[in-house]
Write a protein that holds these residues in place. Structure first.
Motif, short mmCIF file in Angstrom:
data_model
loop_
_atom_site.label_atom_id
_atom_site.label_comp_id
_atom_site.label_asym_id
_atom_site.label_seq_id
_atom_site.Cartn_x
_atom_site.Cartn_y
_atom_site.Cartn_z
N GLN A 169 1.20 -4.22 -7.35
CA GLN A 169 2.61 -4.48 -7.17
C GLN A 169 3.17 -5.28 -7.84
O GLN A 169 4.01 -5.30 -8.29
CB GLN A 169 2.81 -4.25 -5.71
N LYS A 170 2.65 -6.34 -7.45
CA LYS A 170 2.91 -7.91 -7.77
C LYS A 170 3.38 -7.95 -9.73
O LYS A 170 4.33 -8.51 -9.46
CB LYS A 170 2.33 -9.46 -7.27
N ILE A 171 2.61 -7.54 -9.57
CA ILE A 171 2.30 -7.49 -11.20
C ILE A 171 3.51 -6.59 -11.88
O ILE A 171 4.39 -6.10 -12.84
CB ILE A 171 1.01 -6.74 -12.03
N LYS A 172 3.24 -4.71 -10.75
CA LYS A 172 4.30 -4.75 -11.72
C LYS A 172 5.60 -4.88 -10.73
O LYS A 172 6.87 -4.34 -11.94
CB LYS A 172 4.27 -2.54 -10.22
N ASP A 173 5.61 -5.72 -10.01
CA ASP A 173 7.61 -6.54 -9.69
C ASP A 173 7.92 -6.97 -10.77
O ASP A 173 9.04 -7.78 -10.02
CB ASP A 173 7.50 -6.96 -8.49
N TYR A 174 7.29 -7.38 -11.82
CA TYR A 174 7.39 -8.52 -12.64
C TYR A 174 8.83 -8.36 -13.42
O TYR A 174 8.88 -6.84 -14.12
CB TYR A 174 6.55 -9.39 -13.50
N GLU A 175 9.94 -8.93 -12.88
CA GLU A 175 11.06 -9.13 -14.52
C GLU A 175 10.82 -9.32 -15.63
O GLU A 175 10.83 -11.03 -15.58
CB GLU A 175 11.90 -9.59 -12.89
N PRO A 176 10.51 -8.35 -16.48
CA PRO A 176 10.49 -9.00 -17.53
C PRO A 176 11.86 -10.02 -18.47
O PRO A 176 13.20 -9.41 -18.25
CB PRO A 176 10.40 -7.82 -18.94
N LYS A 177 11.95 -11.36 -18.13
CA LYS A 177 13.33 -12.36 -19.55
C LYS A 177 13.90 -11.69 -20.24
O LYS A 177 15.29 -12.08 -20.46
CB LYS A 177 12.25 -13.87 -19.41
N ILE A 178 12.82 -10.89 -21.12
CA ILE A 178 14.12 -10.97 -22.92
C ILE A 178 14.17 -9.11 -21.86
O ILE A 178 13.45 -8.18 -21.87
CB ILE A 178 12.49 -10.14 -23.51
N MET A 204 0.87 -1.14 -0.03
CA MET A 204 -0.03 0.05 0.02
C MET A 204 1.37 0.93 -0.07
O MET A 204 0.53 2.27 -0.75
CB MET A 204 -0.56 -0.16 1.09
N PHE A 205 2.12 1.38 0.66
CA PHE A 205 3.28 2.68 0.40
C PHE A 205 3.54 2.63 -0.79
O PHE A 205 3.76 3.41 -0.65
CB PHE A 205 4.18 2.15 1.92
N LYS A 206 3.91 1.65 -1.14
CA LYS A 206 4.18 2.15 -2.76
C LYS A 206 3.52 3.10 -3.36
O LYS A 206 3.26 3.23 -4.16
CB LYS A 206 5.05 1.06 -3.62
N ILE A 207 1.64 1.95 -3.61
CA ILE A 207 0.64 2.95 -3.52
C ILE A 207 0.97 4.45 -3.29
O ILE A 207 0.43 5.12 -4.23
CB ILE A 207 -0.64 2.06 -3.72
N LEU A 208 0.79 4.60 -2.09
CA LEU A 208 0.49 5.86 -1.32
C LEU A 208 1.88 6.95 -2.34
O LEU A 208 1.18 8.09 -2.34
CB LEU A 208 0.77 6.03 -0.04
#
Ligand SMILES: Nc1ncnc2c1ncn2[C@@H]1O[C@H](COP(=O)(O)OP(=O)(O)OP(=O)(O)O)[C@@H](O)[C@H]1O
Length: 576
Positions: free
Chosen positions: A307-316, A1-5
Motif C-alpha cells: 500500500q505504501k508503494i501504491k500511495d506514492y504521489e508522483p511529483k510530476i 490489509m482492508f484496502k487490499i481486501l
C-alpha cells in the motif's frame, strides 16, 4: 490489509460460494459424530435395525457431500487467492510504470522485486489459505464446544480444560517457527545475492584471483543456512510431541471419566464415542490457529508495504491536454533545479532552434545529465520555465512530450530480446528500415556477423556485445524513433573517434529538422555543434561555437589544449 481486501469485490460471487462451501463442510463435520452416536445408541444398543440402512446412507451422503464441499472450498480459496495476487501484481507493476525517476532513485531493485514477488504471494497465502481456514477453525471450535456442553457438561469441561495448554504450546511453537522462517528467508536472500553477484561479477572475481575467498564466503553462508534449518527442526522436535501428548492425554482422561459416566448410565456409549470424535474437532483448531494467524499477520505486513508503494504521489503531474508539438524549438528560461536541498542547476538560459545541435561539455557531476533530463520532465524544475514550441513543457501530456524526444542514456540498457526487437522498442514497429538504421548507427557490420544477424537474442543487458556495440544499438533504437528531438548523453564515448564522427554525421544527415543535444567529454564529438555549452557546478560558464570558445581561451580552450596537445605541437591545425 482492508484496502487490499477490496480486491475481493471483483470476486464477490466466488467468495460467497467458497464461504458457503466452508460452512457446509464444517456443518457436516460436526454432524458426523452425532450420526455415529445415533448409530451406536439406537441400532447397536436399542436394536432398532430398521434405521440402520438409513443411517449408513446418511453417513455415505455426508462423506460424499463433504468431499464436494472440500473440493469447492479448496478450489475457490486458491482461485480467488491466485486471481487477487495476479491483480495486485498487475496493478503494482502498472502503477510503478507511472512513477517518476525520483521514486526509483530512492528504492533498490531488490526491494521493489520483493513487493511484486514475495509480498503479493503472502497475500495470496492469506486469501487462499489463512483467512478461510482461520474462520473454519474458529467456527468448528465454538460449535464443537457448544455440542459437547449440550451432550454432557461435566465431560465437556474435562474435554476443554486442556485446550488452553494445546493453544499455548501451538502458539509458542508458531512464534518461534515463524521467527526461524524469517531468519531462513533473510539468509536465503543473502545466499541468492552472493551467488548472483558472484556470477554477474565473475570477471572481476577472476581478475583479482578472488575465487577462493568467494567460495569460502558462500560456504560460510551455506553453513549458517544449515544451522538455521536445524534450529527450526529442533523447535518442531521440542513442541510437536508435547502438543501430541496433551491431545492424547485429553482423550485418555475423557475415556476414563466418560467410561465411568457410561457405567453410571449418565451418558450412553454413543455419546462417549461422539465425544472422542468431537475432541479432535477441538484439538485441530487449537493446533493450527497460531499458524493461520501468522499467515494473516505476515500478509498484513506485506499489504502495508504494498500500500505504501501504491500511495506514492508522483511529483510530476501529468497534463492530460492533447496539445501537439509542431515546432521543436527549445527554450530554457532562468531554470533552477535541485536534488533534495542542493541546487544542481542554476539559472540556465538556452535557446535551441529547429535542426540545431547543442553540445554540452563539462566536468563530471557538473549537471549535464540533469539538464537534459528536465526536457522530458523526468524531474521537475524548481524555478523558471522550459518551453518547447513556445509552450511550457508542463502544458503537454507526458506521453506527447516523451514521444517527441529520443534519449540515448549513458547506461545503455538492452533487453534480453533480439537485436531487432530491441531497436523496435522505441516507437516505429511496422515499416522499420532496419538496414538503414543499422548502417547509420554503425551497427551493420557487427550485426551481420552475429549468429542469426538481427534475429539474434542478446543476453541480459546485452551481454555478448562489446561496450561500443551496445552503444551503437541504443543509438539505432533512437534513430528508429526519429523524433523531433534527440538527446545523446555520453552515448558515443565507447566508439572510436572515426566511428563517432560517422555516426554523428549520419544523425545530422538523417533528419535536418531534428534538434540534437549531445553530451560528450571529447572535443571531437562537440566541435561541429551550432552551440557548445561549457557547464561547471550547474552553471553555464561558457557558450558559443567551437571557434568562438577557442578564441575565448577559457575553460573549453583548456580542454581542447589537453586533448589535442600532440597535434598542436606538431602544428596540425586541421583538427580545428
Ligand atoms: N538522482 C539523484 N539524486 C541526488 N543527486 C543526484 C542524482 N543524480 C545526480 N545527482 C547529483 O547531481 C550532480 C549532477 O549530476 P549529473 O549526473 O547531472 O552530472 P553529469 O555532469 O551528467 O556527470 P557525468 O559527466 O559524470 O555524467 C552530481 O553532484 C550528482 O551527484
Amino acid at each position: 490489509m482492508f484496502k487490499i481486501l477490496k480486491y475481493l469485490k471483483k470476486y464477490k460471487l466466488f467468495t460467497f460460494i467458497s464461504i458457503l462451501a466452508m460452512l457446509g463442510f464444517t456443518g457436516l463435520d460436526l454432524l458426523n459424530p452425532y450420526i455415529t452416536k445415533t448409530l451406536v445408541d439406537k441400532v447397536f444398543v436399542e436394536q432398532q435395525y430398521d434405521i440402520f440402512l438409513k443411517l449408513i446412507l446418511i453417513l455415505i451422503g455426508i462423506m460424499i457431500l463433504k468431499s464436494i464441499f472440500a473440493y469447492t472450498r479448496e478450489f475457490l480459496f486458491d482461485y480467488i487467492g491466485t486471481k487477487v495476487m495476479g491483480d495486485i501484481k498487475k496493478d503494482l507493476f502498472s502503477e510503478m510504470q507511472k512513477y517518476d525517476f525520483s521514486f526509483f532513485d530512492n528504492k533498490n531493485t531488490g526491494e521493489l522485486m520483493s513487493r511484486i514477488g514475495e509480498d503479493a504471494e503472502n497475500i495470496w497465502n492469506a486469501l487462499g489459505f489463512g483467512i478461510g481456514f482461520l474462520s473454519e477453525a474458529i467456527i468448528t471450535f465454538i460449535s464443537a464446544t457448544t455440542i459437547l456442553f449440550y451432550l454432557n457438561y461435566k465431560l465437556a469441561i474435562l474435554s476443554v480444560i486442556t485446550m488452553p495448554i494445546i493453544f499455548y504450546l501451538a502458539l509458542k511453537m508458531e512464534n518461534k517457527i515463524s521467527k526461524s522462517y524469517d531468519e531462513i528467508s533473510d539468509q536465503a536472500a543473502k545466499i541468492n545475492t552472493t551467488a548472483q553477484e558472484n556470477i554477474s561479477g565473475v570477471r572481476l572475481v577472476k581478475a583479482y584471483a578472488n575465487e577462493k575467498k568467494e567460495v569460502l564466503k558462500f560456504l560460510n553462508l551455506n553453513k549458517q543456512n544449515y544451522d538455521l534449518n536445524m534450529k527450526k527442526t529442533r523447535i518442531f522436535g521440542k513442541y510437536y510431541p508435547a502438543i501430541e501428548l496433551v491431545g492424547n492425554m485429553t482423550m485418555i482422561i475423557v475415556m476414563i471419566f466418560g467410561g465411568m459416566l457410561t457405567i453410571k448410565e449418565e451418558i450412553t456409549i454413543g455419546t462417549l464415542l461422539a465425544f472422542t470424535e468431537y475432541i479432535w474437532l477441538l484439538i485441530w483448531p487449537m493446533r493450527t490457529v497460531g499458524m493461520f494467524m501468522n499467515v494473516i499477520s505476515q500478509a498484513n505486513s506485506s499489504a502495508r508495504k504494498i500500500q505504501k508503494i501504491k500511495d506514492y504521489e508522483p511529483k510530476i503531474v501529468d497534463n492530460k491536454k492533447d496539445l501537439e508539438i509542431k515546432d521543436s524549438k527549445i527554450v530554457f528560461n532562468n531554470v533552477w533545479f535541485k536534488y533534495n536541498d542542493k541546487y544542481i542547476l542554476k539559472n540556465i538560459n538556452l535557446k535551441i532552434q529547429k535542426g540545431q545541435t547543442l553540445a554540452i561539455i563539462g566536468p563530471t557531476g557538473s549537471g549535464k545529465t540533469s539538464l537534459v533530463n528536465l526536457i522530458a520532465r523526468f524531474y521537475e524544475i524548481d524555478k523558471g520555465n522550459i518551453y518547447i514550441d513556445n509552450e511550457d513543457i508542463r502544458n503537454y501530456s507526458l506521453k506527447k512530450l516523451r514521444e517527441n524526444i529520443s534519449y540515448v542514456f549513458q547506461e545503455n540498457f538492452l533487453f534480453s530480446e533480439s537485436v531487432e526487437e530491441n531497436i523496435k522498442l522505441a516507437g516505429n514497429e511496422n515499416d522499420i528500415k532496419l538496414n538503414e538504421i543499422l548502417e547509420n548507427s554503425g551497427s551493420k557490420e557487427f550485426v551481420e556477423k552475429l549468429k542469426y544477424q538481427e534475429k539474434t537474442i542478446i543476453g541480459e543487458r546485452g551481454q555478448g556485445l562489446s561496450g561500443g556495440q551496445k552503444q551503437r544499438l541504443t543509438i539505432a533504437r533512437a534513430l528508429n524513433k526519429n523524433s523531433k528531438i534527440i538527446v545523446l548523453d555520453d552515448a558515443t564515448s565507447a566508439l572510436d573517434m572515426e566511428t563517432e564522427y560517422e555516426v554523428l554525421k549520419n544523425i545530422n544527415k538523417l533528419n535536418k529538422e531534428q534538434i540534437k543535444i549531445i553530451i560528450a567529454h571529447r572535443i571531437s564529438a562537440v566541435k561541429n555543434a551550432d552551440q557548445i555549452v561549457y557547464l561547471e557546478d550547474g552553471e553555464i560558464k561558457e557558450i558559443g561555437t567551437h571557434m568562438q570558445l577557442i578564441n575565448k581561451k577559457g575553460k573549453y580552450y583548456n580542454i581542447y589544449l589537453q586533448q589535442f596537445k600532440d597535434f598542436i605541437e606538431e602544428e596540425i591545425d586541421e583538427v580545428i
